[in-house]
Write an enzyme that holds these catalytic residues in place. Structure first.
Site, mmCIF file in Angstrom:
data_model
loop_
_atom_site.group_PDB
_atom_site.id
_atom_site.type_symbol
_atom_site.label_atom_id
_atom_site.label_comp_id
_atom_site.label_asym_id
_atom_site.label_seq_id
_atom_site.Cartn_x
_atom_site.Cartn_y
_atom_site.Cartn_z
ATOM 1 N N SER A 33 0.780 -1.236 0.000
ATOM 2 C CA SER A 33 0.000 0.000 0.000
ATOM 3 C C SER A 33 0.814 1.290 0.000
ATOM 4 C CB SER A 33 -0.956 0.000 1.194
ATOM 5 O OG SER A 33 -0.248 -0.188 2.408
ATOM 6 N N ASP A 231 -3.842 6.330 10.837
ATOM 7 C CA ASP A 231 -3.898 4.875 11.027
ATOM 8 C C ASP A 231 -2.585 4.295 11.531
ATOM 9 O OD1 ASP A 231 -2.272 4.934 8.779
ATOM 10 O OD2 ASP A 231 -3.751 4.031 7.431
ATOM 11 N N HIS A 234 0.258 4.130 7.209
ATOM 12 C CA HIS A 234 0.540 4.687 5.892
ATOM 13 C C HIS A 234 1.185 6.067 5.968
ATOM 14 C CE1 HIS A 234 -2.854 1.809 4.953
ATOM 15 N NE2 HIS A 234 -1.844 1.370 4.215
#
Length: 284
Positions: A33, A231, A234
Site C-alpha cells: 500500500s 492509522d 501509511h
C-alpha cells in the site's frame, strides 16, 4: 473512396504526443500500500490534494491497467490497486525530481504494480502478482525504451507473525534475484524502502531482513521516522513526497554525470501506432 477513408482513420488513430514517440526510461513500482499510495487517504477517502511535487508533467507517462501509455497523474495506482482507495505515493515526486535535476534524462515511463495488503509470499515467482509484474514490464518495453530500475516498498504485512518476519529477508532476496533473471537483467538497479511501520509487532525483524540483503546494484532508503497518517501505518502525503525525492536522489547517484543513460534491459521493437492512441490530458 474506402482506401482514402481508411487512411484518414489510420492517421487519426496514430496521433500521439511527441513524448509518447520517444524511447522511455522505465521504472517499475511494486510492493504494497505505501508504494501504491495512501497519502491523503483517511477513513477510506482521498482528500484529492496533489502537491506541486506530484503535478503531471508531459514527460512523465504511466502504463495503465490496459497496457496503454497515458499521462501520469495521481493516484498512479488507481486502476491497479483498484479494490482500495489510493492516494499520493512516491512515484510522481520521484519522476519529477529526476527530470528537474537532469533535464536531459528524457521521457519517464512509470509502471505501477503495487497492491495493498500483500505479503512477500504473494510476490514469489509463479504467483499472479509476480507474473503480472513481469508481463507489465515486458509490455512497457514493447514499443521501445529501457528499464532503469525497480522501486520496491513492501513488508508491512509480514510484521504480523514471527515466522513471516523471520523468513522475510530470504524471500525478498529470492524475489529480487528472480525478477532480474526473468527480465534478463542480472544487474537491474533496485531501490527498496526499509519499513516505517507495520501491521504487526515484528517491524524490526522485517527491517533487519531488508537491511541484511547484500546484492550488487541494490540501494536501500529508510522511511523510518517519516510522518504517518492517523492509522499509524501509511505515510502522509508530505512523507510520500519526501520519500520520492530521496529515492530519486539515490537513483541519480547511480548514474555518473558523464555517462549516457543506458539500461541493461531495453527494447528496439518497432513502434505500433495502435499502442499510442491520442490521450487527452484529463483525469482517468
Amino acid at each position: 473512396m474506402l482506401p482514402l477513408l481508411f487512411l484518414g482513420l489510420l492517421a487519426h488513430a496514430c496521433l500521439v504526443r511527441p513524448q509518447q514517440l520517444q524511447p522511455k526510461n522505465i521504472f517499475i513500482l511494486a510492493g504494497q500500500s505505501n508504494m501504491a499510495g495512501r497519502g491523503g487517504v483517511v477513513n477510506s477517502a482521498w482528500d484529492g490534494i496533489v502537491p506541486s511535487q506530484c503535478q503531471p508533467n508531459p514527460s512523465i507517462l504511466r502504463l495503465s491497467a490496459n497496457l496503454t501509455w497515458v499521462l501520469a497523474q495521481e493516484p498512479l495506482h488507481a486502476d491497479i490497486d483498484a479494490n482500495k482507495t489510493t492516494g499520493v505515493g512516491p512515484g510522481m515526486p520521484f519522476a519529477n525530481v529526476v527530470l528537474a535535476k537532469d533535464p536531459t534524462f528524457g521521457v519517464i515511463g512509470l509502471v505501477p504494480c503495487a497492491i495493498g495488503g500483500t505479503a512477500i509470499s504473494h510476490w514469489g515467482r509463479g504467483t499472479s502478482l509476480y507474473k503480472r509484474l513481469v508481463r507489465r514490464a515486458q509490455a512497457a518495453l514493447q514499443d521501445g525504451g529501457t528499464i532503469q530500475a525497480l522501486l520496491w516498498y513492501q513488508g508491512e504485512a509480514d510484521t504480523v507473525s514471527k515466522e513471516a518476519a523471520d523468513s522475510y529477508g530470504a524471500k525478498l532476496e529470492s524475489f529480487f534475484i528472480d525478477v532480474r533473471e526473468d527480465l534478463k537483467s542480472p544487474m537491474l538497479p533496485i531501490i527498496q524502502v526499509a519499513l516505517a511501520s507495520g501491521q504487526g509487532r515484528f517491524v524490526d525483524t522485517v527491517r533487519e531482513g531488508q537491511l541484511g540483503i547484500d546484492l550488487l546494484e541494490l540501494q536501500t532508503v529508510d522511511a523510518k521516522g517519516l510522518p504517518l497518517e492517523p492509522d499509524g501505518l501509511h505515510l502522509t502525503t508530505q512523507a510520500q513526497v519526501q520519500l520520492g525525492e530521496i529515492m530519486a536522489n539515490t537513483f541519480l547517484q547511480l548514474i555518473p554525470s558523464n555517462r549516457p543513460i543506458l539500461s541493461p534491459i531495453q527494447s528496439s521493437a518497432p513502434r505500433r501506432c495502435s499502442n499510442f492512441l491520442l490521450e487527452l490530458f484529463q483525469s482517468e
